[in-house]
Design a protein around this motif. Sequence first.
Motif, PDB file in Angstrom:
ATOM      1  N   GLU A  66       0.864  -1.179   0.000  1.00  0.00           N
ATOM      2  CA  GLU A  66       0.000   0.000   0.000  1.00  0.00           C
ATOM      3  C   GLU A  66       0.900   1.227   0.000  1.00  0.00           C
ATOM      4  O   GLU A  66       1.690   1.417   0.928  1.00  0.00           O
ATOM      5  CB  GLU A  66      -0.882   0.022   1.251  1.00  0.00           C
ATOM      6  CG  GLU A  66      -1.855  -1.118   1.347  1.00  0.00           C
ATOM      7  CD  GLU A  66      -3.049  -0.963   0.417  1.00  0.00           C
ATOM      8  OE1 GLU A  66      -3.432   0.181   0.116  1.00  0.00           O
ATOM      9  OE2 GLU A  66      -3.570  -2.000  -0.016  1.00  0.00           O
ATOM     10  N   ILE A  67       0.779   2.058  -1.051  1.00  0.00           N
ATOM     11  CA  ILE A  67       1.591   3.271  -1.146  1.00  0.00           C
ATOM     12  C   ILE A  67       0.665   4.465  -1.327  1.00  0.00           C
ATOM     13  O   ILE A  67       0.034   4.613  -2.382  1.00  0.00           O
ATOM     14  CB  ILE A  67       2.586   3.209  -2.327  1.00  0.00           C
ATOM     15  CG1 ILE A  67       3.451   1.954  -2.262  1.00  0.00           C
ATOM     16  CG2 ILE A  67       3.472   4.465  -2.328  1.00  0.00           C
ATOM     17  CD1 ILE A  67       4.347   1.759  -3.461  1.00  0.00           C
ATOM     18  N   ALA A  68       0.569   5.299  -0.298  1.00  0.00           N
ATOM     19  CA  ALA A  68      -0.230   6.514  -0.404  1.00  0.00           C
ATOM     20  C   ALA A  68       0.413   7.436  -1.446  1.00  0.00           C
ATOM     21  O   ALA A  68       1.640   7.421  -1.630  1.00  0.00           O
ATOM     22  CB  ALA A  68      -0.297   7.214   0.950  1.00  0.00           C
ATOM     23  N   ASN A  69      -0.401   8.211  -2.122  1.00  0.00           N
ATOM     24  CA  ASN A  69       0.116   9.090  -3.181  1.00  0.00           C
ATOM     25  C   ASN A  69       1.224  10.010  -2.699  1.00  0.00           C
ATOM     26  O   ASN A  69       2.147  10.319  -3.448  1.00  0.00           O
ATOM     27  CB  ASN A  69      -1.024   9.904  -3.788  1.00  0.00           C
ATOM     28  CG  ASN A  69      -1.958   9.040  -4.598  1.00  0.00           C
ATOM     29  OD1 ASN A  69      -1.565   8.011  -5.133  1.00  0.00           O
ATOM     30  ND2 ASN A  69      -3.216   9.446  -4.686  1.00  0.00           N
ATOM     31  N   ARG A  70       1.165  10.452  -1.450  1.00  0.00           N
ATOM     32  CA  ARG A  70       2.202  11.369  -0.945  1.00  0.00           C
ATOM     33  C   ARG A  70       3.567  10.702  -0.818  1.00  0.00           C
ATOM     34  O   ARG A  70       4.580  11.368  -0.715  1.00  0.00           O
ATOM     35  CB  ARG A  70       1.768  11.970   0.384  1.00  0.00           C
ATOM     36  CG  ARG A  70       1.699  10.977   1.509  1.00  0.00           C
ATOM     37  CD  ARG A  70       1.374  11.674   2.826  1.00  0.00           C
ATOM     38  NE  ARG A  70       1.338  10.708   3.888  1.00  0.00           N
ATOM     39  CZ  ARG A  70       0.262  10.377   4.564  1.00  0.00           C
ATOM     40  NH1 ARG A  70      -0.874  10.974   4.298  1.00  0.00           N
ATOM     41  NH2 ARG A  70       0.318   9.484   5.528  1.00  0.00           N
ATOM     42  N   TYR A  71       3.604   9.356  -0.813  1.00  0.00           N
ATOM     43  CA  TYR A  71       4.865   8.637  -0.704  1.00  0.00           C
ATOM     44  C   TYR A  71       5.439   8.202  -2.052  1.00  0.00           C
ATOM     45  O   TYR A  71       6.526   7.634  -2.101  1.00  0.00           O
ATOM     46  CB  TYR A  71       4.725   7.419   0.200  1.00  0.00           C
ATOM     47  CG  TYR A  71       4.430   7.777   1.636  1.00  0.00           C
ATOM     48  CD1 TYR A  71       5.178   8.736   2.307  1.00  0.00           C
ATOM     49  CD2 TYR A  71       3.407   7.158   2.323  1.00  0.00           C
ATOM     50  CE1 TYR A  71       4.914   9.072   3.623  1.00  0.00           C
ATOM     51  CE2 TYR A  71       3.131   7.474   3.639  1.00  0.00           C
ATOM     52  CZ  TYR A  71       3.888   8.436   4.279  1.00  0.00           C
ATOM     53  OH  TYR A  71       3.627   8.755   5.590  1.00  0.00           O
ATOM     54  N   LEU A  72       4.725   8.445  -3.126  1.00  0.00           N
ATOM     55  CA  LEU A  72       5.255   8.110  -4.454  1.00  0.00           C
ATOM     56  C   LEU A  72       6.340   9.116  -4.827  1.00  0.00           C
ATOM     57  O   LEU A  72       6.232  10.305  -4.505  1.00  0.00           O
ATOM     58  CB  LEU A  72       4.140   8.117  -5.492  1.00  0.00           C
ATOM     59  CG  LEU A  72       3.136   6.970  -5.376  1.00  0.00           C
ATOM     60  CD1 LEU A  72       1.977   7.185  -6.335  1.00  0.00           C
ATOM     61  CD2 LEU A  72       3.806   5.639  -5.650  1.00  0.00           C
ATOM     62  N   PRO A  73       7.383   8.680  -5.519  1.00  0.00           N
ATOM     63  CA  PRO A  73       8.465   9.607  -5.872  1.00  0.00           C
ATOM     64  C   PRO A  73       8.009  10.629  -6.909  1.00  0.00           C
ATOM     65  O   PRO A  73       7.117  10.367  -7.716  1.00  0.00           O
ATOM     66  CB  PRO A  73       9.554   8.686  -6.440  1.00  0.00           C
ATOM     67  CG  PRO A  73       8.844   7.461  -6.869  1.00  0.00           C
ATOM     68  CD  PRO A  73       7.645   7.323  -5.990  1.00  0.00           C
ATOM     69  N   ALA A  74       8.639  11.788  -6.878  1.00  0.00           N
ATOM     70  CA  ALA A  74       8.314  12.852  -7.828  1.00  0.00           C
ATOM     71  C   ALA A  74       8.761  12.464  -9.239  1.00  0.00           C
ATOM     72  O   ALA A  74       8.106  12.788 -10.221  1.00  0.00           O
ATOM     73  CB  ALA A  74       8.986  14.153  -7.400  1.00  0.00           C
ATOM     74  N   LYS A  75       9.875  11.751  -9.330  1.00  0.00           N
ATOM     75  CA  LYS A  75      10.409  11.311 -10.621  1.00  0.00           C
ATOM     76  C   LYS A  75       9.655  10.064 -11.080  1.00  0.00           C
ATOM     77  O   LYS A  75       9.561   9.084 -10.336  1.00  0.00           O
ATOM     78  CB  LYS A  75      11.901  10.993 -10.461  1.00  0.00           C
ATOM     79  CG  LYS A  75      12.579  10.543 -11.719  1.00  0.00           C
ATOM     80  CD  LYS A  75      14.030  10.214 -11.427  1.00  0.00           C
ATOM     81  CE  LYS A  75      14.659   9.465 -12.574  1.00  0.00           C
ATOM     82  NZ  LYS A  75      15.972   8.949 -12.227  1.00  0.00           N
TER      83      LYS A  75
END
Length: 108
Positions: A66-75
């Motif tokens: 589970e990966i919340a959107n805020r933890y996804l990398p910018a790149k």
Amino acid sequence: MKSLLLCLLGVTAGIWQRNYTVGEVMKNARQLSYDSTSVKITGYITGKLRGTTYIFEDRTAEIKVEIANRYLPAKPFNDRDEVTIRAWVRYEINQPITLQVNETVINE
């Protein structure tokens, strides 16, 4: 004496964190879940199931993450880019083991 003190401070502060494999996490999930330990794993995000649920795999196994959107990398990244995640282990009897990411995913 100073080096021992620095080593103890580093361990308690979480500076040196052991790198797990998915297989090790699955094997020790019960203990890791109860310890509220944040595990560090390097591997590949190979697919998206629904919402914030992804498939993460390394050379040993695959697991739902589970990966919340805020933890996804910018790149942006794809399934061939190696990433490192830090996550809590979610273990419940008769349920699949999952990970819940608690820090930004690092793609190297």
